[in-house]
Design a protein around this motif. Sequence first.
Motif, PDB file in Angstrom:
ATOM      1  N   LYS A 143     -36.570 -23.393  13.221  1.00 13.32           N
ATOM      2  CA  LYS A 143     -37.144 -22.494  14.229  1.00 13.32           C
ATOM      3  C   LYS A 143     -38.540 -22.020  13.838  1.00 13.32           C
ATOM      4  CE  LYS A 143     -32.814 -20.527  16.008  1.00 13.32           C
ATOM      5  NZ  LYS A 143     -31.977 -19.298  16.040  1.00 13.32           N
ATOM      6  N   LYS A 144     -38.838 -22.025  12.542  1.00 15.63           N
ATOM      7  CA  LYS A 144     -40.150 -21.592  12.065  1.00 15.63           C
ATOM      8  C   LYS A 144     -41.182 -22.716  12.111  1.00 15.63           C
ATOM      9  CE  LYS A 144     -38.017 -18.251   8.916  1.00 15.63           C
ATOM     10  NZ  LYS A 144     -37.738 -17.894   7.506  1.00 15.63           N
ATOM     11  N   CYS A 145     -40.727 -23.936  12.417  1.00 18.73           N
ATOM     12  CA  CYS A 145     -41.654 -25.083  12.483  1.00 18.73           C
ATOM     13  C   CYS A 145     -42.395 -25.043  13.815  1.00 18.73           C
ATOM     14  CB  CYS A 145     -40.883 -26.392  12.318  1.00 18.73           C
ATOM     15  SG  CYS A 145     -40.137 -26.582  10.688  1.00 18.73           S
ATOM     16  N   VAL A 146     -43.684 -24.841  13.742  1.00 18.10           N
ATOM     17  CA  VAL A 146     -44.515 -24.654  14.936  1.00 18.10           C
ATOM     18  C   VAL A 146     -44.421 -25.845  15.889  1.00 18.10           C
ATOM     19  CG1 VAL A 146     -46.879 -24.289  15.752  1.00 18.10           C
ATOM     20  CG2 VAL A 146     -46.111 -23.226  13.624  1.00 18.10           C
ATOM     21  N   LYS A 147     -44.372 -27.048  15.311  1.00 14.66           N
ATOM     22  CA  LYS A 147     -44.321 -28.263  16.134  1.00 14.66           C
ATOM     23  C   LYS A 147     -42.909 -28.836  16.235  1.00 14.66           C
ATOM     24  CE  LYS A 147     -47.344 -30.761  13.872  1.00 14.66           C
ATOM     25  NZ  LYS A 147     -48.276 -31.863  13.581  1.00 14.66           N
ATOM     26  N   GLY A 148     -41.906 -28.077  15.788  1.00 14.62           N
ATOM     27  CA  GLY A 148     -40.531 -28.575  15.743  1.00 14.62           C
ATOM     28  C   GLY A 148     -40.009 -29.022  17.107  1.00 14.62           C
ATOM     29  N   GLN A 149     -39.604 -30.282  17.184  1.00 16.91           N
ATOM     30  CA  GLN A 149     -39.133 -30.850  18.448  1.00 16.91           C
ATOM     31  C   GLN A 149     -37.622 -31.063  18.492  1.00 16.91           C
ATOM     32  OE1 GLN A 149     -41.271 -34.441  19.531  1.00 16.91           O
ATOM     33  NE2 GLN A 149     -43.107 -33.759  18.463  1.00 16.91           N
ATOM     34  N   LEU A 150     -36.983 -31.081  17.301  1.00 21.07           N
ATOM     35  CA  LEU A 150     -35.562 -31.437  17.286  1.00 21.07           C
ATOM     36  C   LEU A 150     -34.952 -31.160  15.914  1.00 21.07           C
ATOM     37  CD1 LEU A 150     -33.211 -33.159  18.793  1.00 21.07           C
ATOM     38  CD2 LEU A 150     -33.999 -35.027  17.348  1.00 21.07           C
ATOM     39  N   LEU A 151     -33.696 -30.697  15.924  1.00 19.25           N
ATOM     40  CA  LEU A 151     -32.880 -30.671  14.717  1.00 19.25           C
ATOM     41  C   LEU A 151     -31.734 -31.657  14.922  1.00 19.25           C
ATOM     42  CD1 LEU A 151     -31.624 -29.755  12.065  1.00 19.25           C
ATOM     43  CD2 LEU A 151     -30.763 -27.711  13.223  1.00 19.25           C
ATOM     44  N   LEU A 152     -31.696 -32.686  14.078  1.00 16.25           N
ATOM     45  CA  LEU A 152     -30.606 -33.656  14.115  1.00 16.25           C
ATOM     46  C   LEU A 152     -29.691 -33.375  12.922  1.00 16.25           C
ATOM     47  CD1 LEU A 152     -30.731 -37.398  14.997  1.00 16.25           C
ATOM     48  CD2 LEU A 152     -29.527 -36.671  12.926  1.00 16.25           C
ATOM     49  N   HIS A 153     -28.448 -33.043  13.214  1.00 23.22           N
ATOM     50  CA  HIS A 153     -27.483 -32.655  12.182  1.00 23.22           C
ATOM     51  C   HIS A 153     -26.387 -33.712  12.088  1.00 23.22           C
ATOM     52  CE1 HIS A 153     -24.724 -30.184   9.843  1.00 23.22           C
ATOM     53  NE2 HIS A 153     -23.789 -30.341  10.758  1.00 23.22           N
ATOM     54  N   VAL A 154     -26.130 -34.195  10.874  1.00 22.33           N
ATOM     55  CA  VAL A 154     -25.064 -35.177  10.663  1.00 22.33           C
ATOM     56  C   VAL A 154     -23.793 -34.443  10.246  1.00 22.33           C
ATOM     57  CG1 VAL A 154     -24.298 -37.191   9.356  1.00 22.33           C
ATOM     58  CG2 VAL A 154     -26.705 -36.987  10.050  1.00 22.33           C
ATOM     59  N   SER A 155     -22.768 -34.588  11.056  1.00 28.44           N
ATOM     60  CA  SER A 155     -21.468 -33.982  10.773  1.00 28.44           C
ATOM     61  C   SER A 155     -20.477 -35.106  10.454  1.00 28.44           C
ATOM     62  CB  SER A 155     -21.021 -33.142  11.981  1.00 28.44           C
ATOM     63  OG  SER A 155     -19.803 -32.472  11.719  1.00 28.44           O
ATOM     64  N   THR A 156     -19.271 -35.018  10.943  1.00 26.72           N
ATOM     65  CA  THR A 156     -18.275 -36.076  10.788  1.00 26.72           C
ATOM     66  C   THR A 156     -17.375 -36.091  12.015  1.00 26.72           C
ATOM     67  OG1 THR A 156     -16.323 -36.815   9.542  1.00 26.72           O
ATOM     68  CG2 THR A 156     -16.853 -34.485   9.424  1.00 26.72           C
ATOM     69  N   ALA A 157     -16.943 -37.258  12.424  1.00 29.03           N
ATOM     70  CA  ALA A 157     -16.052 -37.359  13.577  1.00 29.03           C
ATOM     71  C   ALA A 157     -14.726 -36.661  13.324  1.00 29.03           C
ATOM     72  CB  ALA A 157     -15.812 -38.836  13.924  1.00 29.03           C
ATOM     73  N   TYR A 158     -14.370 -36.492  12.036  1.00 24.98           N
ATOM     74  CA  TYR A 158     -13.050 -35.962  11.699  1.00 24.98           C
ATOM     75  C   TYR A 158     -12.972 -34.438  11.739  1.00 24.98           C
ATOM     76  CZ  TYR A 158     -12.096 -40.772  10.768  1.00 24.98           C
ATOM     77  OH  TYR A 158     -11.942 -42.132  10.933  1.00 24.98           O
ATOM     78  N   VAL A 159     -14.004 -33.795  12.320  1.00 29.58           N
ATOM     79  CA  VAL A 159     -13.881 -32.365  12.607  1.00 29.58           C
ATOM     80  C   VAL A 159     -12.773 -32.118  13.635  1.00 29.58           C
ATOM     81  CG1 VAL A 159     -16.241 -31.689  12.013  1.00 29.58           C
ATOM     82  CG2 VAL A 159     -15.739 -32.518  14.321  1.00 29.58           C
ATOM     83  N   CYS A 160     -12.310 -33.186  14.276  1.00 30.11           N
ATOM     84  CA  CYS A 160     -11.219 -33.082  15.259  1.00 30.11           C
ATOM     85  C   CYS A 160      -9.881 -32.792  14.595  1.00 30.11           C
ATOM     86  CB  CYS A 160     -11.110 -34.380  16.055  1.00 30.11           C
ATOM     87  SG  CYS A 160     -10.620 -35.791  15.015  1.00 30.11           S
ATOM     88  N   GLY A 161      -9.816 -32.877  13.267  1.00 27.89           N
ATOM     89  CA  GLY A 161      -8.545 -32.680  12.578  1.00 27.89           C
ATOM     90  C   GLY A 161      -7.639 -33.886  12.745  1.00 27.89           C
ATOM     91  N   GLU A 162      -6.366 -33.635  12.996  1.00 32.78           N
ATOM     92  CA  GLU A 162      -5.392 -34.718  13.113  1.00 32.78           C
ATOM     93  C   GLU A 162      -4.906 -34.901  14.545  1.00 32.78           C
ATOM     94  OE1 GLU A 162      -3.270 -34.861   8.809  1.00 32.78           O
ATOM     95  OE2 GLU A 162      -2.963 -32.980   9.909  1.00 32.78           O
ATOM     96  N   LYS A 163      -5.783 -34.607  15.489  1.00 29.61           N
ATOM     97  CA  LYS A 163      -5.440 -34.778  16.899  1.00 29.61           C
ATOM     98  C   LYS A 163      -5.252 -36.262  17.219  1.00 29.61           C
ATOM     99  CE  LYS A 163      -7.790 -30.673  18.752  1.00 29.61           C
ATOM    100  NZ  LYS A 163      -8.864 -30.203  19.656  1.00 29.61           N
ATOM    101  N   SER A 164      -4.476 -36.532  18.248  1.00 29.45           N
ATOM    102  CA  SER A 164      -4.255 -37.911  18.681  1.00 29.45           C
ATOM    103  C   SER A 164      -4.850 -38.117  20.068  1.00 29.45           C
ATOM    104  CB  SER A 164      -2.749 -38.228  18.690  1.00 29.45           C
ATOM    105  OG  SER A 164      -2.071 -37.337  19.554  1.00 29.45           O
ATOM    106  N   GLY A 165      -4.826 -39.376  20.537  1.00 27.45           N
ATOM    107  CA  GLY A 165      -5.353 -39.685  21.861  1.00 27.45           C
ATOM    108  C   GLY A 165      -6.850 -39.903  21.836  1.00 27.45           C
TER     109      GLY A 165
END
Length: 487
Positions: A143-165
């Motif tokens: 947010k402090k980057c004057v020219k900041g156009q985007l924050l790309l954050h790498v997470s994981t697909a498995y934040v879904c836990g053990e859900k099915s379907g």
Amino acid sequence: MDSNCIQFLHDKTILVTGVPGFLAKVFVEKILRIQPKVKKLFLLLRAADNESAMQRFHSEVLEKDLFRVLENALGDENLKAFVTEKVVPIPGDISVDNLGVKGSDLLQHMWNEIDIIVNVAATTNFDESVNTFGPLNVLNFAKKCVKGQLLLHVSTAYVCGEKSGLLQEKTFHMGETLNGHRKLVIETEMELMKQKLRELQKQNCSEEEISQSMKDLGMSRAKLHGWPNTYVFTKSMGEMLLGNYRENLPIVIIRPTMITSTFSEPFPGWIEGLRTIDSVIVAYGKGRLKCFLADPNSVLDLIPVDMVANAMVTAAAIHAGKLGSQTVYHVGSSCKNPITFEQIHDLAARYFTKNPLVGRDGSPILVSKGTILSTMAQFSFYMTIRYKLPLQMLRLIYVIYPWWDGNKYKDIDRKIKLAMRLVDLYRPYVLFKGIFDDTNTEKLRLKRKEINKEMYGLFEFDPKSIDWDDYMMTIHIPGLITYVLKK
């Protein structure tokens, strides 16, 4: 879109955290190789000072085989000059304010110059300061980057836990839990962690005892709210904080599945360390794994690391400057080109039967098909009958006859511990019943394909292009042997 991606990177200044991690390295190499006119790459590394950061960058990033294509194209001296001009290793830490960057002049320079922020930093330990509050610190920095156009954050697909379907590409709401039993208060989770740490330190516990106690606490809190382990629990909270405090800054959340070796770029098969299912493949090839807990029909969602990097660049090019947007992308294969555990098991058996590893005595290690058990009850029963009871008998013999050679006992004990450790680590994945919807990611692929067909392969991340038999037999397993086992 390929040419647009290359054009997008032209004259851009990009901050990348999580260096020298596996994915971050591949992402950095890709940018340097395809767009020599990128303006600057600030790479955040954990290091004591600038000199240490530079040393880590050279030894753990630039000197890796990954960069040999770039080195062959430019030559050793030209590569060094190019990297000196384009890359700035920065000692820092996303778990603290301003990412731990020291020096007001450097901070101001970064805030004035950075266009894109890419957060790949993570830890598998129970450390909320990195996985949970780290993304918030990166967001506040962005947010402090004057020219900041985007924050790309790498997470994981498995934040879904053990859900099915079919699992949708949707964001988390603040305080959301997977089991819906209670509201999640992130500040409370942080305070519990701090309180527990203070108690352990007062008791003068060893580092090992503290580490284990914190892991136990993390697991209990994760399971209380519906997540299977601390890693995905803390990553989920990190996503919640990004969504809640983003304001107008465009946010892209990349959720890769199980990341594997490179598919094609900069060359096929490069990998670093044993990742996800690789520990099982290697243990099997070494003859140490005779049985394993897995549903043979369970889909293992694998995706090559270069495809994840390609998706990251493409998503950044499309979303940069789109104020207020927040988009989630599943980058995986289960929806479009699934492969099951049984298929991987068969391919590993075929590979190591034809190309056996060599044991310490110089003889080839013969592998058998092994036994796959689809429930924890079956696995526990099998381990008891097949290994634990004989182990107890051998232990008894060893006690009665201490002069007896206990190598047999030690060998079986080692195999049991390995199997149990791998089962504990991979149970959420090998018994997983979910398929990751990739509707957003498919739209991303189509946008790229429509705009520039002649350069389509340069930013490939379509899992349908993967022939799993060929990839596993000629790329991935040979890559494991060459770059991880060093054979």
